[in-house]
Enzyme design. Structure first.
Site, short mmCIF file in Angstrom:
data_model
loop_
_atom_site.label_atom_id
_atom_site.label_comp_id
_atom_site.label_asym_id
_atom_site.label_seq_id
_atom_site.Cartn_x
_atom_site.Cartn_y
_atom_site.Cartn_z
CE1 TYR A 1 63.27 54.36 44.37
CE2 TYR A 1 64.46 52.79 42.87
CZ TYR A 1 64.44 54.14 43.59
OH TYR A 1 65.47 54.72 43.62
CG ASN B 1 56.52 50.96 41.18
OD1 ASN B 1 57.66 50.58 41.86
ND2 ASN B 1 56.60 51.82 40.27
CG ASP C 1 52.14 55.22 52.72
OD1 ASP C 1 52.56 54.07 52.39
OD2 ASP C 1 51.78 55.97 51.93
#
Length: 204
Positions: free
Chosen positions: A78, A80, A105
């Protein structure tokens, strides 16, 4: 950056995102969309990395005979916790932080724009924050792909974890292509030349 600098070793280009079909088409995964575009244009396929939670594709960018070796990587963790895979890949391929390129992004940039920088803050981006922590430095390259800020009081997390709007999808392919060109430019021409090329563009 000189030609002799580029010959010193490969670049590690990492597309950030979240794993699984649920997130594949979301704003937060545009970094991985960019790497898929580069791989598709080269006719290559990603394969499981050794010693890292990622898939990788090794090759060269640019014209035939280019000495710009790159390792394209998409983390399979993921967002993070992106730092662990990036650190492991950088160690395995012996890539210093200044040759690590994070493609991600960026809500602080309008949709349809691409910006590049070395170092600086993470702007609340948890993936970048974890990479900084893992590498022990902010001084790695970033290709920042604009996804714009949420409107109407929408939460930022909800915004980046949602798919692109119908209007955005009309120009999404062009944005991804521009970001892929920016990756190639920063590797082949150096950061300053790439910034001059992409930062001078008028918003479409």
């Amino acid at each position: 950056m000189t030609v002799s600098d580029r010959r010193a070793g490969p670049y590690l280009v990492v597309g950030l995102g979240n794993p699984g079909a649920k997130y594949a088409a979301t704003r937060h995964n545009i970094g991985q969309m960019v790497l898929d575009h580069i791989a598709g244009a080269a006719g290559g396929r990603f394969a499981a990395a050794r010693r890292a939670q990622a898939v990788v594709l090794e090759g060269r960018l640019g014209a035939l005979g280019s000495d710009a070796r790159v390792i394209l990587a998409k983390t399979t963790t993921y967002m993070n916790v992106s730092g662990g895979p990036v650190k492991a890949l950088a160690a395995y391929y012996d890539v210093p932080p200044e040759r690590v390129v994070a493609v991600h992004d960026e809500v602080d940039i309008p949709f349809d724009a691409v910006r590049l920088k070395l170092g600086g803050g993470e702007g609340g981006h948890n993936g970048l924050r974890d990479i900084t922590r893992a590498l022990g430095t902010k001084d790695y390259l970033r290709v920042r792909v604009g996804v714009g800020r949420p409107v109407g009081g929408r939460d930022t997390a909800d915004h980046v974890l949602a798919p692109f709007s119908t209007t955005e999808r009309r120009s999404l392919d062009l944005l991804i292509s521009d970001a892929a060109d920016a990756v190639e430019s920063v590797v082949l021409e150096g950061l300053t030349a790439a910034q001059q090329r992409f930062h001078s563009r008028e918003a479409r």
